[in-house]
Motif scaffolding. Structure first.
Motif, short mmCIF file in Angstrom:
data_model
loop_
_atom_site.label_atom_id
_atom_site.label_comp_id
_atom_site.label_asym_id
_atom_site.label_seq_id
_atom_site.Cartn_x
_atom_site.Cartn_y
_atom_site.Cartn_z
N SER A 164 0.83 -1.21 0.00
CA SER A 164 0.00 0.00 0.00
C SER A 164 0.87 1.26 0.00
O SER A 164 0.44 2.30 -0.50
N LEU A 183 -10.14 2.98 1.54
CA LEU A 183 -9.03 3.96 1.58
C LEU A 183 -8.90 4.70 0.25
O LEU A 183 -8.28 5.77 0.20
N ASP A 233 -3.58 0.04 6.23
CA ASP A 233 -3.64 1.32 6.96
C ASP A 233 -2.27 1.80 7.39
O ASP A 233 -2.07 2.98 7.66
N ARG A 236 -10.95 -2.87 2.66
CA ARG A 236 -10.26 -1.73 3.27
C ARG A 236 -9.55 -0.89 2.20
O ARG A 236 -9.53 0.34 2.28
#
Ligand code: NAP
Length: 308
Positions: free
Chosen positions: A19, A50, A135, A46
């Protein structure tokens, strides 16, 4: 905005590293389109939330269809399985790479399943934190860090240059070496330090005479820095030690000899030997700061930060 180096980037495994690549590639305009996939629906959802990919697919095969650059960002123990799955679906002429912290085993495991129509350029960005998942990633992770490329013998130099340009655009410096040499260098600079951190934190946890609350309370004496490293992902690190067995055992043998010598110096009250040793190691710390790989501050100068 930069001219994109690749049309479509596919990331398999959009965790910390995957990511971060997606965020940095988008920020720097390195690619036109980003496709991502992960084995779990939770991570895929997720990534959608995002908003860091243009398209999230359910399978690895779908993700790589039509991609010009495919980067496999899963633990090193499963890179070969992923390569087997994507092999038949890769676009001719695509560059296939990875980010694994060990190179010889990944080159062997992935290389066996990739068709001759693609260019395999393994890579290891020497940048990371102890956090995991989509994240945890951030676009600046690779700035002023090294990315080591280990192109196989006979590989097309132009394609490795193209991947090097991609990593430079993400802020990294690029160096090339053989997979075997990479594994020795990383055994001493990353794998052994992690093993020592895992050991020392485990030792403290099992003490009877010093309580756990005392260890936590007085951790600023040095222990704290080890706990951060020892909080790194257990699956990733299990795979690294299994995959770089020879490199780690080689460095561990030398380390054990040196610790025996220091043990003897302490037992004999040989202050001169201890002083000489600590003076030598202090110079290495200065060298790291001069090389721009850390700051003189007690904690790491970056928001998160250590290298794997
Ligand atoms: P991470 O944040 O835990 O992400 C791992 C990704 O791999 C996730 O998308 C996860 O999918 C997927 N994955 C995990 N196990 C899998 C399996 N058995 N089969 C298929 N997919 C699987 O890990 P990371 O820190 O980004 O590390 C990824 C790679 O980067 C590793 O090879 C590591 O050696 C290398 N690396 C790490 C660092 C570091 O500091 N962390 C630095 C440099 C290189 P789900 O989320 O869907 O389960």
């Amino acid at each position: 905005m930069n001219k994109p180096l690749f049309d479509t980037l596919a990331i398999i495994g959009p965790g910390l590293i995957g990511s971060s690549i997606m965020r940095a590639a988008r920020d720097r305009g390195a690619v036109r389109t980003i496709v991502a996939t992960s084995r779990s629906p939770e991570t895929r959802d997720r990534v959608v939330e995002l908003g860091i990919a243009d398209n999230v697919t359910e399978t690895n095969a779908e993700a790589v269809e039509g991609a010009d650059l495919v980067i496999v960002c899963v633990p090193v123990g499963v890179c070969g399985d992923v390569a087997r799955e994507i092999g038949p679906h890769l676009k001719a002429g695509a560059i296939v790479s990875d980010v694994g912290s060990v190179k010889a085993s990944v080159v062997r495991d992935m290389g066996a399943h990739l068709p001759e129509t693609v260019h395999f350029v393994p890579a290891h960005p020497v940048a990371g934190t102890e956090h995991s998942g989509p994240d945890a990633g951030f676009a600046e992770l690779f700035e002023d860090r090294w990315c080591i490329l280990t192109p196989p013998e006979g590989a097309d130099a132009k394609e490795a240059d193209k991947l090097a340009a991609f990593w430079r655009l993400l802020g990294a410096n690029v160096e090339r070496m053989t997979p075997e040499h990479h594994d020795l260098v990383l055994a001493i600079t990353s794998h052994l330090p992690h093993l020592i951190a895992y050991t020392i934190v485990g030792t403290a946890d099992e003490l009877q005479t010093v309580t756990r609350s005392e260890v936590l309370k007085f951790s600023a004496g040095g222990f704290r820095d080890f706990t951060r490293i020892a909080a790194s992902d257990p699956v990733m690190w299990r795979d690294i030690f299994l995959a770089n067995k020879e490199g780690v055992l080689e460095m561990l043998g030398r380390f054990n000899e040196d610790i025996s010598a220091l043990t003897k110096a302490i037992r004999k009250g040989d202050g001169e030997a201890l002083y000489d040793h600590f003076t030598r190691t202090r110079a290495i710390r200065r060298g790291i700061i001069e090389a721009g790989q850390d700051t003189p501050a007690a904690d790491f100068g970056r928001p998160h930060g250590h290298e794997d």
